[in-house]
Design a protein around this motif. Structure first.
Motif, PDB file in Angstrom:
ATOM      1  N   GLY A   1      -2.260   6.245   8.967  1.00 27.25           N
ATOM      2  CA  GLY A   1      -1.415   5.876   9.967  1.00 27.25           C
ATOM      3  C   GLY A   1      -1.865   5.111  11.177  1.00 27.25           C
ATOM      4  N   VAL A   2      -3.115   5.465  11.557  1.00 29.05           N
ATOM      5  CA  VAL A   2      -3.852   4.806  12.515  1.00 29.05           C
ATOM      6  C   VAL A   2      -4.031   3.389  12.115  1.00 29.05           C
ATOM      7  CG1 VAL A   2      -5.796   4.889  13.912  1.00 29.05           C
ATOM      8  CG2 VAL A   2      -4.642   6.944  13.599  1.00 29.05           C
ATOM      9  N   ILE A   3      -4.560   3.072  10.832  1.00 32.33           N
ATOM     10  CA  ILE A   3      -4.780   1.833  10.316  1.00 32.33           C
ATOM     11  C   ILE A   3      -3.409   1.079  10.610  1.00 32.33           C
ATOM     12  CG2 ILE A   3      -5.099   0.226   8.409  1.00 32.33           C
ATOM     13  CD1 ILE A   3      -7.182   2.800   7.635  1.00 32.33           C
ATOM     14  N   VAL A   4      -2.294   1.664  10.047  1.00 31.68           N
ATOM     15  CA  VAL A   4      -1.040   0.996  10.150  1.00 31.68           C
ATOM     16  C   VAL A   4      -0.774   0.589  11.653  1.00 31.68           C
ATOM     17  CG1 VAL A   4       1.393   1.133   9.719  1.00 31.68           C
ATOM     18  CG2 VAL A   4      -0.037   1.780   7.934  1.00 31.68           C
ATOM     19  N   ALA A   5      -0.950   1.633  12.532  1.00 33.29           N
ATOM     20  CA  ALA A   5      -0.681   1.422  14.065  1.00 33.29           C
ATOM     21  C   ALA A   5      -1.376   0.075  14.387  1.00 33.29           C
ATOM     22  CB  ALA A   5      -0.970   2.718  14.793  1.00 33.29           C
ATOM     23  N   LEU A   6      -2.581   0.106  14.031  1.00 32.03           N
ATOM     24  CA  LEU A   6      -3.714  -1.119  14.707  1.00 32.03           C
ATOM     25  C   LEU A   6      -3.057  -2.307  13.889  1.00 32.03           C
ATOM     26  CD1 LEU A   6      -5.878  -2.195  16.050  1.00 32.03           C
ATOM     27  CD2 LEU A   6      -7.243  -1.588  14.059  1.00 32.03           C
ATOM     28  N   SER A   7      -2.475  -2.393  12.664  1.00 27.59           N
ATOM     29  CA  SER A   7      -2.005  -3.588  12.297  1.00 27.59           C
ATOM     30  C   SER A   7      -0.561  -4.110  12.890  1.00 27.59           C
ATOM     31  CB  SER A   7      -1.553  -3.469  10.652  1.00 27.59           C
ATOM     32  OG  SER A   7      -0.798  -2.638  10.554  1.00 27.59           O
ATOM     33  N   VAL A   8       0.176  -3.144  13.348  1.00 31.70           N
ATOM     34  CA  VAL A   8       1.262  -3.343  14.437  1.00 31.70           C
ATOM     35  C   VAL A   8       0.825  -3.692  15.647  1.00 31.70           C
ATOM     36  CG1 VAL A   8       3.352  -2.491  15.324  1.00 31.70           C
ATOM     37  CG2 VAL A   8       2.700  -2.013  12.912  1.00 31.70           C
ATOM     38  N   LEU A   9       0.031  -3.083  16.557  1.00 28.07           N
ATOM     39  CA  LEU A   9      -0.318  -3.395  17.746  1.00 28.07           C
ATOM     40  C   LEU A   9      -1.191  -4.611  17.939  1.00 28.07           C
ATOM     41  CD1 LEU A   9      -1.187   0.260  18.786  1.00 28.07           C
ATOM     42  CD2 LEU A   9       0.705  -1.069  19.547  1.00 28.07           C
ATOM     43  N   ARG A  10      -2.022  -4.949  17.018  1.00 25.95           N
ATOM     44  CA  ARG A  10      -3.151  -5.858  16.815  1.00 25.95           C
ATOM     45  C   ARG A  10      -3.190  -6.570  15.630  1.00 25.95           C
ATOM     46  NH1 ARG A  10      -7.763  -3.763  21.141  1.00 25.95           N
ATOM     47  NH2 ARG A  10      -6.658  -3.844  22.903  1.00 25.95           N
ATOM     48  N   PRO A  11      -2.408  -7.096  14.895  1.00 29.92           N
ATOM     49  CA  PRO A  11      -2.272  -7.685  13.666  1.00 29.92           C
ATOM     50  C   PRO A  11      -3.474  -8.527  13.332  1.00 29.92           C
ATOM     51  CG  PRO A  11      -0.713  -8.591  14.969  1.00 29.92           C
ATOM     52  CD  PRO A  11      -1.299  -7.549  15.726  1.00 29.92           C
ATOM     53  N   THR A  12      -4.011  -9.381  14.324  1.00 32.24           N
ATOM     54  CA  THR A  12      -5.256 -10.255  13.758  1.00 32.24           C
ATOM     55  C   THR A  12      -6.510  -9.685  13.980  1.00 32.24           C
ATOM     56  OG1 THR A  12      -4.796 -11.379  15.745  1.00 32.24           O
ATOM     57  CG2 THR A  12      -3.636 -12.223  14.270  1.00 32.24           C
ATOM     58  N   SER A  13      -6.671  -8.293  14.441  1.00 34.70           N
ATOM     59  CA  SER A  13      -7.939  -7.608  14.702  1.00 34.70           C
ATOM     60  C   SER A  13      -8.797  -7.475  13.551  1.00 34.70           C
ATOM     61  CB  SER A  13      -7.551  -6.229  15.473  1.00 34.70           C
ATOM     62  OG  SER A  13      -8.509  -5.587  15.733  1.00 34.70           O
ATOM     63  N   ALA A  14     -10.209  -8.065  13.704  1.00 37.12           N
ATOM     64  CA  ALA A  14     -10.918  -7.625  12.686  1.00 37.12           C
ATOM     65  C   ALA A  14     -11.610  -6.309  12.655  1.00 37.12           C
ATOM     66  CB  ALA A  14     -12.021  -8.722  12.566  1.00 37.12           C
ATOM     67  N   VAL A  15     -11.639  -5.719  11.642  1.00 34.33           N
ATOM     68  CA  VAL A  15     -12.362  -4.395  11.793  1.00 34.33           C
ATOM     69  C   VAL A  15     -13.868  -4.316  10.798  1.00 34.33           C
ATOM     70  CG1 VAL A  15     -11.995  -1.786  11.360  1.00 34.33           C
ATOM     71  CG2 VAL A  15     -10.222  -3.358  11.700  1.00 34.33           C
ATOM     72  N   HIS A  16     -14.751  -3.812  11.674  1.00 31.32           N
ATOM     73  CA  HIS A  16     -16.155  -3.684  10.978  1.00 31.32           C
ATOM     74  C   HIS A  16     -16.449  -2.476  10.986  1.00 31.32           C
ATOM     75  CE1 HIS A  16     -16.257  -8.045  11.510  1.00 31.32           C
ATOM     76  NE2 HIS A  16     -15.746  -7.712  13.015  1.00 31.32           N
ATOM     77  N   ILE A  17     -16.801  -1.773   9.780  1.00 28.02           N
ATOM     78  CA  ILE A  17     -17.373  -0.242   9.556  1.00 28.02           C
ATOM     79  C   ILE A  17     -18.731  -0.589   8.939  1.00 28.02           C
ATOM     80  CG2 ILE A  17     -17.062   1.827   8.507  1.00 28.02           C
ATOM     81  CD1 ILE A  17     -14.139   1.015   8.181  1.00 28.02           C
ATOM     82  N   LEU A  18     -19.633  -0.083   9.869  1.00 29.42           N
ATOM     83  CA  LEU A  18     -21.089   0.129   9.495  1.00 29.42           C
ATOM     84  C   LEU A  18     -21.703  -1.379   9.061  1.00 29.42           C
ATOM     85  CD1 LEU A  18     -21.484   3.443   7.493  1.00 29.42           C
ATOM     86  CD2 LEU A  18     -22.090   2.966   9.973  1.00 29.42           C
ATOM     87  N   GLY A  19     -21.128  -2.366   9.449  1.00 30.20           N
ATOM     88  CA  GLY A  19     -21.502  -3.612   9.167  1.00 30.20           C
ATOM     89  C   GLY A  19     -21.434  -4.131   7.768  1.00 30.20           C
ATOM     90  N   ASP A  20     -21.016  -3.088   6.935  1.00 28.15           N
ATOM     91  CA  ASP A  20     -20.597  -3.363   5.368  1.00 28.15           C
ATOM     92  C   ASP A  20     -19.490  -3.760   5.141  1.00 28.15           C
ATOM     93  OD1 ASP A  20     -23.760  -3.104   4.946  1.00 28.15           O
ATOM     94  OD2 ASP A  20     -23.435  -1.013   4.614  1.00 28.15           O
ATOM     95  N   VAL A  21     -18.516  -3.000   5.750  1.00 29.84           N
ATOM     96  CA  VAL A  21     -17.042  -3.339   5.348  1.00 29.84           C
ATOM     97  C   VAL A  21     -16.497  -4.081   6.404  1.00 29.84           C
ATOM     98  CG1 VAL A  21     -15.097  -1.924   5.044  1.00 29.84           C
ATOM     99  CG2 VAL A  21     -17.064  -0.870   4.099  1.00 29.84           C
ATOM    100  N   ASN A  22     -15.985  -5.061   6.094  1.00 35.35           N
ATOM    101  CA  ASN A  22     -15.239  -6.127   7.021  1.00 35.35           C
ATOM    102  C   ASN A  22     -13.838  -6.515   6.575  1.00 35.35           C
ATOM    103  OD1 ASN A  22     -17.534  -6.470   9.028  1.00 35.35           O
ATOM    104  ND2 ASN A  22     -18.335  -7.526   7.166  1.00 35.35           N
ATOM    105  N   ALA A  23     -12.871  -5.997   7.423  1.00 35.62           N
ATOM    106  CA  ALA A  23     -11.502  -6.484   7.148  1.00 35.62           C
ATOM    107  C   ALA A  23     -10.811  -7.435   8.167  1.00 35.62           C
ATOM    108  CB  ALA A  23     -10.660  -5.247   7.062  1.00 35.62           C
ATOM    109  N   SER A  24     -10.392  -8.758   7.692  1.00 33.19           N
ATOM    110  CA  SER A  24      -9.693  -9.671   8.827  1.00 33.19           C
ATOM    111  C   SER A  24      -8.593  -9.263   9.250  1.00 33.19           C
ATOM    112  CB  SER A  24      -9.690 -11.011   7.921  1.00 33.19           C
ATOM    113  OG  SER A  24      -8.736 -10.790   6.853  1.00 33.19           O
ATOM    114  N   ASN A  25      -8.066  -8.314   8.542  1.00 37.84           N
ATOM    115  CA  ASN A  25      -6.690  -7.487   8.938  1.00 37.84           C
ATOM    116  C   ASN A  25      -6.943  -6.022   8.773  1.00 37.84           C
ATOM    117  OD1 ASN A  25      -3.861  -6.533   8.241  1.00 37.84           O
ATOM    118  ND2 ASN A  25      -3.520  -8.522   9.126  1.00 37.84           N
ATOM    119  N   PRO A  26      -6.275  -5.196   9.458  1.00 37.73           N
ATOM    120  CA  PRO A  26      -6.490  -3.861   9.301  1.00 37.73           C
ATOM    121  C   PRO A  26      -5.812  -3.136   8.205  1.00 37.73           C
ATOM    122  CG  PRO A  26      -5.790  -4.432  11.714  1.00 37.73           C
ATOM    123  CD  PRO A  26      -5.791  -5.521  10.748  1.00 37.73           C
TER     124      PRO A  26
END
Length: 136
Positions: free
Chosen positions: A106-131
């Motif tokens: 749900g928090v991921i979906v909220a981010l995609s609504v609030l900031r749809p072009t936000s890139a997310v990086h987790i521990l430098g290994d997982v990168n997503a151009s869209n939440p």
């Protein structure tokens, strides 16, 4: 502070919930408001809680910023998404469910609504151009 409170609550409940998963899990037969809260704090194993909490910290901080750092709203969003996820899981499956995956999703979906072009990086290994790519 809301993110750290959530992580601390999940970590504090990990071992007690693991020792008595039947009391902490949600299912169609055990559907209640109390269980819809408790199941969010229980996790099946160490990779489950680690993945959920790391993802929450990465995505939650972005959502917090998008909400103007309104920590109560972030906490309410997290709990409401977990409640809805547990309710849906209980109605749609015969299996018992534990974990914060509904809350984190749900928090991921909220981010995609609030900031749809936000890139997310987790521990430098997982990168997503869209939440929303984190949900795959």
């Amino acid at each position: 502070w809301a993110l750290f409170l959530i992580v601390i609550a999940n970590v504090a409940c990990y071992l007690p919930a693991l020792a008595n998963s039947g009391r902490w899990s949600i299912s169609r037969q055990s559907l209640s408001h109390e269980r819809l809260l408790m199941y969010q704090l229980a996790h099946a194993n160490l990779p489950h809680i680690t993945g959920n909490m790391l993802t929450l910290l990465a995505v939650g901080s972005e959502v917090s910023g998008a909400l103007g750092c309104n920590q109560l709203l972030l906490l309410a969003l997290y709990l409401a998404c977990g409640w809805a996820g547990g309710f849906a899981a209980a109605l749609l499956s015969d299996a018992r469910t534990v974990g914060a995956s509904g809350s984190v999703s749900g928090v991921i979906v909220a981010l995609s609504v609030l900031r749809p072009t936000s890139a997310v990086h987790i521990l430098g290994d997982v990168n997503a151009s869209n939440p929303l790519l984190l949900l795959l």
